[in-house]
Design a protein around this motif. Sequence first.
Motif, short mmCIF file in Angstrom:
data_model
loop_
_atom_site.label_atom_id
_atom_site.label_comp_id
_atom_site.label_asym_id
_atom_site.label_seq_id
_atom_site.Cartn_x
_atom_site.Cartn_y
_atom_site.Cartn_z
N ASN A 41 0.81 -1.22 0.00
CA ASN A 41 0.00 0.00 0.00
C ASN A 41 0.84 1.27 0.00
O ASN A 41 0.40 2.29 -0.50
N GLY A 42 2.04 1.20 0.53
CA GLY A 42 2.91 2.37 0.56
C GLY A 42 3.75 2.56 -0.69
O GLY A 42 4.52 3.50 -0.77
N VAL A 43 3.60 1.68 -1.67
CA VAL A 43 4.39 1.77 -2.90
C VAL A 43 3.45 1.82 -4.10
O VAL A 43 2.66 0.90 -4.32
N MET A 44 3.52 2.89 -4.85
CA MET A 44 2.74 3.04 -6.09
C MET A 44 1.25 2.80 -5.86
O MET A 44 0.57 2.22 -6.69
N GLY A 46 -0.27 0.78 -4.03
CA GLY A 46 -0.67 -0.60 -3.76
C GLY A 46 -0.90 -1.45 -4.99
O GLY A 46 -1.34 -2.60 -4.88
N VAL A 47 -0.58 -0.95 -6.20
CA VAL A 47 -0.75 -1.76 -7.40
C VAL A 47 0.38 -2.80 -7.48
O VAL A 47 1.44 -2.63 -6.86
N ALA A 48 0.14 -3.85 -8.21
CA ALA A 48 1.14 -4.91 -8.38
C ALA A 48 2.36 -4.34 -9.11
O ALA A 48 2.25 -3.75 -10.18
N ILE A 55 8.02 -0.50 -10.39
CA ILE A 55 7.57 -0.60 -11.78
C ILE A 55 6.27 -1.40 -11.80
O ILE A 55 6.29 -2.61 -11.55
N PRO A 56 5.15 -0.74 -12.06
CA PRO A 56 3.87 -1.43 -12.04
C PRO A 56 3.73 -2.43 -13.19
O PRO A 56 4.17 -2.18 -14.32
N VAL A 57 3.09 -3.54 -12.88
CA VAL A 57 2.83 -4.55 -13.90
C VAL A 57 1.97 -3.96 -15.02
O VAL A 57 2.22 -4.20 -16.20
N TRP A 58 0.98 -3.14 -14.66
CA TRP A 58 0.09 -2.59 -15.68
C TRP A 58 0.88 -1.75 -16.68
O TRP A 58 0.56 -1.73 -17.87
#
Length: 110
Positions: A41-44, A46-48, A55-58
């Motif tokens: 939750n504290g990084v980006m 909370g996205v994967a 670096i977000p998966v999306w």
Amino acid sequence: MNSVEVLKQAETAIAGLSDRERKRLFKKFSRGADEGIEKNNGVMGGVACIRRMRIPVWLLYRARQLGLSEGDILKSYPGLAAEDLVNAWNYAELHLDEIESQIEANEQED
């Protein structure tokens, strides 16, 4: 159809695969679906993301949709390894609704 019948059908289907196809199948499912991916939750928000990176998966998935090759993506993110992309693609495949919703949300912000 109950679970016993489903398992019997799956066993029959797997038995009909070539050795190469069986190895590929087992390799895919022997790894954790979220291997190499983390949500915090504290990084980006909370996205994967790729583990230990922001670096977000999306973002990687969208880059591929837009035509970037894996080589191009790896050049753009020098800290990434090919294995990270495999993990991202596996995660995206198993959580496609989540990834597409994050892409849509990001594009609406622009």
